[in-house]
Structures are given as C-alpha cells and as structure tokens.
Design a protein around this motif. Structure first.
Motif, PDB file in Angstrom:
ATOM      1  N   SER A  35       0.833  -1.198   0.000  1.00 30.98           N
ATOM      2  CA  SER A  35       0.000   0.000   0.000  1.00 30.98           C
ATOM      3  C   SER A  35       0.866   1.246   0.000  1.00 30.98           C
ATOM      4  O   SER A  35       1.826   1.354   0.766  1.00 30.98           O
ATOM      5  N   ARG A  36       0.516   2.215  -0.867  1.00 34.29           N
ATOM      6  CA  ARG A  36       1.187   3.522  -0.833  1.00 34.29           C
ATOM      7  C   ARG A  36       0.900   4.224   0.485  1.00 34.29           C
ATOM      8  O   ARG A  36       1.695   5.003   0.973  1.00 34.29           O
ATOM      9  N   ASN A  37      -0.275   3.944   1.051  1.00 33.80           N
ATOM     10  CA  ASN A  37      -0.681   4.491   2.343  1.00 33.80           C
ATOM     11  C   ASN A  37      -1.272   3.362   3.160  1.00 33.80           C
ATOM     12  O   ASN A  37      -2.424   2.980   2.954  1.00 33.80           O
ATOM     13  N   PRO A  38      -0.505   2.774   4.085  1.00 33.35           N
ATOM     14  CA  PRO A  38      -1.000   1.616   4.826  1.00 33.35           C
ATOM     15  C   PRO A  38      -2.340   1.846   5.509  1.00 33.35           C
ATOM     16  O   PRO A  38      -3.098   0.902   5.729  1.00 33.35           O
ATOM     17  N   GLN A  39      -2.667   3.105   5.851  1.00 30.58           N
ATOM     18  CA  GLN A  39      -3.951   3.361   6.503  1.00 30.58           C
ATOM     19  C   GLN A  39      -5.122   3.122   5.559  1.00 30.58           C
ATOM     20  O   GLN A  39      -6.262   2.962   5.994  1.00 30.58           O
ATOM     21  N   SER A  40      -4.852   3.112   4.244  1.00 31.95           N
ATOM     22  CA  SER A  40      -5.940   2.971   3.276  1.00 31.95           C
ATOM     23  C   SER A  40      -6.308   1.522   3.010  1.00 31.95           C
ATOM     24  O   SER A  40      -7.315   1.248   2.368  1.00 31.95           O
ATOM     25  N   VAL A  70      11.733  -5.568   4.431  1.00 36.07           N
ATOM     26  CA  VAL A  70      10.475  -5.166   3.820  1.00 36.07           C
ATOM     27  C   VAL A  70      10.770  -4.657   2.418  1.00 36.07           C
ATOM     28  O   VAL A  70      11.637  -3.790   2.239  1.00 36.07           O
ATOM     29  N   TRP A  71      10.071  -5.211   1.431  1.00 35.50           N
ATOM     30  CA  TRP A  71      10.218  -4.774   0.044  1.00 35.50           C
ATOM     31  C   TRP A  71       9.003  -3.949  -0.347  1.00 35.50           C
ATOM     32  O   TRP A  71       7.862  -4.421  -0.233  1.00 35.50           O
ATOM     33  N   ASP A  72       9.241  -2.747  -0.828  1.00 37.91           N
ATOM     34  CA  ASP A  72       8.151  -1.864  -1.239  1.00 37.91           C
ATOM     35  C   ASP A  72       7.798  -2.137  -2.697  1.00 37.91           C
ATOM     36  O   ASP A  72       8.553  -1.788  -3.605  1.00 37.91           O
ATOM     37  N   LEU A  73       6.641  -2.761  -2.905  1.00 40.97           N
ATOM     38  CA  LEU A  73       6.139  -3.023  -4.253  1.00 40.97           C
ATOM     39  C   LEU A  73       4.777  -2.349  -4.462  1.00 40.97           C
ATOM     40  O   LEU A  73       3.962  -2.794  -5.262  1.00 40.97           O
ATOM     41  N   SER A  74       4.561  -1.254  -3.737  1.00 39.30           N
ATOM     42  CA  SER A  74       3.244  -0.625  -3.743  1.00 39.30           C
ATOM     43  C   SER A  74       2.863  -0.077  -5.115  1.00 39.30           C
ATOM     44  O   SER A  74       1.698  -0.198  -5.529  1.00 39.30           O
ATOM     45  N   ASP A  75       3.807   0.526  -5.837  1.00 43.13           N
ATOM     46  CA  ASP A  75       3.467   1.070  -7.157  1.00 43.13           C
ATOM     47  C   ASP A  75       3.092  -0.043  -8.128  1.00 43.13           C
ATOM     48  O   ASP A  75       2.111   0.067  -8.878  1.00 43.13           O
ATOM     49  N   ARG A  76       3.888  -1.115  -8.119  1.00 40.97           N
ATOM     50  CA  ARG A  76       3.614  -2.241  -9.005  1.00 40.97           C
ATOM     51  C   ARG A  76       2.274  -2.886  -8.636  1.00 40.97           C
ATOM     52  O   ARG A  76       1.479  -3.244  -9.512  1.00 40.97           O
ATOM     53  N   PHE A  77       2.010  -3.018  -7.345  1.00 37.89           N
ATOM     54  CA  PHE A  77       0.769  -3.626  -6.896  1.00 37.89           C
ATOM     55  C   PHE A  77      -0.429  -2.783  -7.322  1.00 37.89           C
ATOM     56  O   PHE A  77      -1.445  -3.314  -7.782  1.00 37.89           O
ATOM     57  N   HIS A  78      -0.311  -1.475  -7.181  1.00 37.98           N
ATOM     58  CA  HIS A  78      -1.433  -0.605  -7.548  1.00 37.98           C
ATOM     59  C   HIS A  78      -1.736  -0.729  -9.042  1.00 37.98           C
ATOM     60  O   HIS A  78      -2.905  -0.824  -9.437  1.00 37.98           O
ATOM     61  N   ILE A 105       2.764 -10.143  -8.976  1.00 37.83           N
ATOM     62  CA  ILE A 105       3.561  -9.647  -7.854  1.00 37.83           C
ATOM     63  C   ILE A 105       4.425 -10.751  -7.229  1.00 37.83           C
ATOM     64  O   ILE A 105       5.642 -10.761  -7.367  1.00 37.83           O
ATOM     65  N   LYS A 106       3.770 -11.728  -6.595  1.00 38.74           N
ATOM     66  CA  LYS A 106       4.524 -12.687  -5.790  1.00 38.74           C
ATOM     67  C   LYS A 106       5.435 -13.584  -6.607  1.00 38.74           C
ATOM     68  O   LYS A 106       6.517 -13.974  -6.148  1.00 38.74           O
ATOM     69  N   PHE A 107       5.005 -13.936  -7.829  1.00 40.91           N
ATOM     70  CA  PHE A 107       5.826 -14.849  -8.620  1.00 40.91           C
ATOM     71  C   PHE A 107       6.325 -14.200  -9.909  1.00 40.91           C
ATOM     72  O   PHE A 107       6.732 -14.888 -10.844  1.00 40.91           O
ATOM     73  N   ALA A 108       6.297 -12.874  -9.947  1.00 44.61           N
ATOM     74  CA  ALA A 108       6.882 -12.134 -11.073  1.00 44.61           C
ATOM     75  C   ALA A 108       7.807 -11.070 -10.504  1.00 44.61           C
ATOM     76  O   ALA A 108       9.026 -11.215 -10.529  1.00 44.61           O
ATOM     77  N   ALA A 109       7.246 -10.007  -9.925  1.00 47.28           N
ATOM     78  CA  ALA A 109       8.079  -8.931  -9.379  1.00 47.28           C
ATOM     79  C   ALA A 109       8.993  -9.435  -8.266  1.00 47.28           C
ATOM     80  O   ALA A 109      10.192  -9.144  -8.259  1.00 47.28           O
TER      81      ALA A 109
END
Length: 381
Positions: A35-40, A70-78, A105-109
């Motif tokens: 998440s770009r914003n974990p609260q969301s 921790v790996w930040d993949l928020s942009d790719r996930f969005h 995500i999990k098996f590509a990025a």
C-alpha cells in the motif's frame, strides 16, 4: 539453496519459512509493502497488508532466526492488481485479485528481484505441491483439499514453478497451527484473511463506487427481467453486481411465482443488469483467453478429453468434468457437469487429476437452454 520466504504476517507463511530453514535452505524473510498508504488498506490483524501484519512477520522471522526485510512493491501492486480490479469491474466482469497478485507480484516482481539478488527460489505459505517428473515441473493440488490453493496458482508458468517452493503442500491447516504453536510463533492462532486486502472495511461495492464514481459506462442503469424484458428497478453502477448474485438487488416487485431472482447478465455499455430464476444460471460452455500454461505448454489444436480432465471455476469451487479445446491463446471448454453463476473475468483452471494444466480468463459463457426452449442464452463480452 538461497531462498526468499515471502512472509505476509500470517501463520501459513511463517511455518513455510520455518520449514524451508529446517530443509537446509539459506532463508531470508521478506514482507511486501503493497500500500502507498498503509492506513488505506484493511485494518486489523487479518494476515495481509497491514502494519500489524508487517510487525507479526518480523517477530516470526526473529523466532525462526532468519534475516528480515520489507520490500516496497506498492506502485507495481497498484498498477497490476488494484487498477486491474477496477478496470475489470468497470467492464462488467468479476476479477480475482488474489490470482492476479500471484501472477504479477509474488511470482513475477518478487521472483525477478530475488533472482537478480542471487536467490534461487521463493517460498510461500500456499497450499499446493510442486513435482518434478521426467525433467518437467508440475503443479499439483495440496493434500488438504479444503485449503488447496492450486486454483490461484494456475497462472504460474514453467519458469516460475521451477523457482517456487510450497512447503505446506503435504499437510493440513490444523497441523500447521499446531506446528506454529510448537515453534513458539505468536501467529499460531491468528485468523485467516478472507477479504480483499486493499478494501479496508470489506465493502467492495462502496469502495468501487468511491473509486469509479461517475466513470462511464458504468454509472447507473436498468435492472430487467430476463423472460419479459420488463424494467424492475434501477441501479447506481454495474460494479455493484456479479453473475449469480441474489442479495442486494432492490427490485421493485417480486417475481410472479414468488421465487428469488438472480443476476444473469451484466451489460456495461448500456448499464443493463438482467435477472431471472436460478435455473437460468446453469452454464454448459465457457470461452477464455489470456491462456497461461502451468508448466509444459500444449500446442493449439490439442483437445483434452478424459475421465480425469476437470476444470475449476472458483477459488474453492467444485470440479467439473470437461472437454477442453486449446486455441492459439484461448480455451473452449464444454462442461460435462453444468456450473452455475459463471462470470466473465473469473479464471477457468484446467486439471488432469490433481495436476494443474493451465488457466485462462473467462470471456464468455453459454447458458443451458431451459427444457423445451428453442435457443440458448449467452453471457459475456
């Protein structure tokens, strides 16, 4: 092997990481910040995507004794999951975001980053089994049929499977929880996650209404009776419906026979939602595209037809005997056992016994003709 263990913060991924260590692998735990914003995203300890989950994953890694990042993949996930989810609903279809997350995500990025960093494989807490047979790699159902997740892994290709570990495929959920407690993992009794992780309160319709707003062509439309064509009511957006839905239709009047109505078809351009009796949900033919081979590929023109050939149409749905014809990037599936409420956008996953052959995204389905009816209805784009 050097292994990245994807740790969601739940019990399954924690035990999978511990088993990978026990098997002699050099394991590093990672948690995906999606998440770009974990609260969301969803709040509360539910096993995916929250700050609490990241902390649970870190504590589990400490108990197991492995490094943790921790790996930040928020942009790719969005882009690949959240936007795909919205676009699919906007097209009047029903997506499976967990399946898309596995594919993109999990098996590509994650896998691509892991291999670039010198790791050999990614381990997850999915319930499935990878088998090597004569040089080929195969994905099979898990021992625990109630928890089997091979359906949402049916998008994995040969390369991805060769770098995937599923340490829980040979056990049951009850035993995983017992093992977690024995290992001193505090997530042993943590509830499973069931909701879509990026919908904070579980209100999918409300979330879609907020995100899509007046986005054409899904803003408003009519609800019509399948048999008569009568307008029974109006709605605020086709994203609030899926094929087979019964509740929340808010129809102006009951059916003449008093029986419930179900959503039979969604037409996103006009915004028309068609409803009718349950028996009109029965489907005997499915077409799909975006073909993905899970392991070895099969050439166009191949026909899979036999006692062991089945398809699964939902994550925890029943198996249906089928005859499957392979096209260039398509599947044509004749269901020998009829299925109910099949929606475009869902995945059709093909099995030969316990082995996953491949999957496709459903584009059209053909409804079974009513007894004595002259024609057959179609659903989909």
């Amino acid at each position: 092997m050097k292994v990245v263990a994807a740790m969601s913060g739940g019990v399954d991924s924690a035990v999978a990481a511990a088993r990978a260590v026990e098997a002699g692998h050099e394991v590093t735990g990672i948690h995906l910040a999606l998440s770009r914003n974990p609260q969301s995203y969803r709040t509360g300890a539910r096993g995916c995507c929250t700050i609490e989950d990241a902390n649970d994953a870190r504590r589990a890694a400490d108990v197991i004794g492995i490094p943790f990042y921790v790996w930040d993949l928020s942009d790719r996930f969005h882009t690949d999951v959240v936007e795909d989810f919205m676009d699919t609903y906007a097209a009047g279809q029903t997506p499976n975001p967990c399946l898309r997350c596995n594919e993109k995500i999990k098996f590509a990025a994650v896998l691509d980053r892991a291999l670039a960093l010198g790791f050999d494989a990614v381990a997850t807490g999915h319930y499935a089994t990878v088998v090597e047979s004569g040089g080929d790699i195969e994905l099979h159902r898990a021992v625990d049929g109630a928890k089997d997740q091979s359906y949402v892994l049916g998008v994995l290709d040969d390369r991805q499977l060769r770098h995937s570990l599923f340490p829980l495929g040979d056990t049951t959920k009850d035993r995983v929880r017992e093992e977690a407690a024995r290992r001193g993992l505090l997530v042993a009794d943590k509830p499973d996650s069931h909701d879509i992780c990026f919908v904070a309160d579980g209100d999918n319709v409300g979330w879609l209404k907020e995100k899509l707003g007046d986005r054409a062509p899904n803003h408003g439309g009519e609800i019509r009776d399948d048999a008569t064509g009568d307008v029974l009511g109006r709605h605020d957006g086709t994203y609030g419906f899926t094929i087979g839905q019964r509740r929340g239709l808010r129809l102006g009047r009951p059916a003449p026979d008093g029986r419930p109505r179900y959503v039979l078809d969604i037409e996103p351009v006009s915004g028309t939602v068609t409803v009718g009796p349950r028996e009109r949900l029965a489907v005997d033919r499915i077409e799909g595209d975006r073909l993905r081979w899970c392991g070895a590929s099969l050439p166009a023109g191949t026909v899979l037809d036999g006692d062991a050939v089945t398809v699964q149409l939902r994550a925890h749905g029943a198996e249906h005997r089928a005859r499957v014809a392979v096209g260039d990037d398509t599947l044509d599936v004749e269901l020998l056992d009829h299925a109910d409420g099949i929606a475009p956008g869902q995945a059709v996953v093909v099995y030969d016994g316990t082995r996953v052959i491949g999957s496709a995204t459903i584009t059209r389905s053909r409804r079974v003709a009513a007894v004595g009816a002259p024609g057959v209805g179609g659903v989909g784009g």
